[in-house]
Motif scaffolding. Sequence first.
Motif, PDB file in Angstrom:
ATOM      1  N   ILE A 265     -30.398  10.495 -36.807  1.00  0.00           N
ATOM      2  CA  ILE A 265     -29.520  10.545 -37.976  1.00  0.00           C
ATOM      3  C   ILE A 265     -28.122  10.060 -37.606  1.00  0.00           C
ATOM      4  N   GLU A 266     -27.621  10.501 -36.446  1.00  0.00           N
ATOM      5  CA  GLU A 266     -26.283  10.093 -36.017  1.00  0.00           C
ATOM      6  C   GLU A 266     -26.201   8.581 -35.784  1.00  0.00           C
ATOM      7  N   ASP A 267     -27.278   8.005 -35.215  1.00  0.00           N
ATOM      8  CA  ASP A 267     -27.279   6.573 -34.912  1.00  0.00           C
ATOM      9  C   ASP A 267     -27.633   5.712 -36.120  1.00  0.00           C
ATOM     10  N   GLY A 268     -28.153   6.337 -37.181  1.00  0.00           N
ATOM     11  CA  GLY A 268     -28.479   5.597 -38.396  1.00  0.00           C
ATOM     12  C   GLY A 268     -29.752   4.785 -38.324  1.00  0.00           C
ATOM     13  N   HIS A 269     -30.659   5.155 -37.418  1.00  0.00           N
ATOM     14  CA  HIS A 269     -31.901   4.404 -37.269  1.00  0.00           C
ATOM     15  C   HIS A 269     -32.990   4.920 -38.218  1.00  0.00           C
ATOM     16  N   LYS A 270     -34.059   4.154 -38.316  1.00  0.00           N
ATOM     17  CA  LYS A 270     -35.262   4.588 -39.027  1.00  0.00           C
ATOM     18  C   LYS A 270     -36.271   5.076 -37.990  1.00  0.00           C
TER      19      LYS A 270
ATOM     20  N   GLN B  39     -36.257   6.798 -43.431  1.00  0.00           N
ATOM     21  CA  GLN B  39     -34.844   6.839 -43.037  1.00  0.00           C
ATOM     22  C   GLN B  39     -34.388   8.288 -43.094  1.00  0.00           C
TER      23      GLN B  39
ATOM     24  N   LYS C  13     -35.213   0.583 -33.873  1.00  0.00           N
ATOM     25  CA  LYS C  13     -33.851   0.074 -33.734  1.00  0.00           C
ATOM     26  C   LYS C  13     -33.905  -1.334 -33.147  1.00  0.00           C
TER      27      LYS C  13
END
Length: 303
Positions: free
Chosen positions: A144-149, A167, A205
């Motif tokens: 979540i912090e890195d914004g990845h799926k 996501q 990523k």
Amino acid sequence: MKTERMLSVLIYLLQKKKVSAEELAVKFEVSKRTVYRDMDALSSIGIPIISYLGKNGGFTLIDTYQLDKFTFNEEEKKFLLEGLSLKSELFDSHQLSILQRKIELLQENNEDYHPPITVLSSTLHRETIEEETKEKVKSILSVIEDGHKICISYVSQTANLSNRIIQPIKLNFMNGSWYLEAFCEEKEALRLFKLTRIRNMVVIKDKARSVYNHNNSYLANSDTNVEQITLLFSKSELGKLYDFFTEEEISILEDGRIKVTFHYDVNKNILPFIMMFGRQVKILSPQWLKDKYMNEIEIIYKS
């Protein structure tokens, strides 16, 4: 995670006259670039940081700056400690424990203060499932912090196995279990995914893929009397079983039925758990448990 780290950096600066970027990078296990970004972020919210350039450069705070007077009063520090205690016990984070001890050092005349919060169990599941769930929580928070799926293998309550690309948005703790709220690409909508039913997940990523691996070892306390139990379930129960058992404990037979073999402390009464599955479960072993189960059924029938 970034917020906790930045507060840790601030407290560290209060204890030092001058700290180099290299020292901070090693101390908090981040890159020097991240250290510089953290310093910029702290300066932007009004923290009086002085930067020194050159070979012997580094960072320091204005001498008159005091965190306990400028940022938090005593009640606010207690509130912080209680919140960190709760989060630390739920997520088993070493960094949070360090931060908690540092804030305790700032307490005025409260050396024996301990947050009045104790979380012995973050979910309603067995210890093995607890640890597996904590690892998932930590992995998902990082995603979540890195914004990845992530691509997950998910077992629904009706025992349907599917692969989803989602996501992650946030984690929810409801009714004794953790759920991940995420946008599902297949459904094109927000969905809730129960963490115990996520059997595998791969981070998507640009640079690489990180696969989540959980530790399924069962560690029994010396005070427990552990014995192996084998149960047979109808195939419709698979989704529910992942709430309580690990992948290694579950075997799917050729006819679709599910055999579960696990170790359990026989000092604890497991009958209520077995009986909640009704006709969908059969005890294969040990014999004493089969006899105890039949005796319980007979008592219920006669009552």
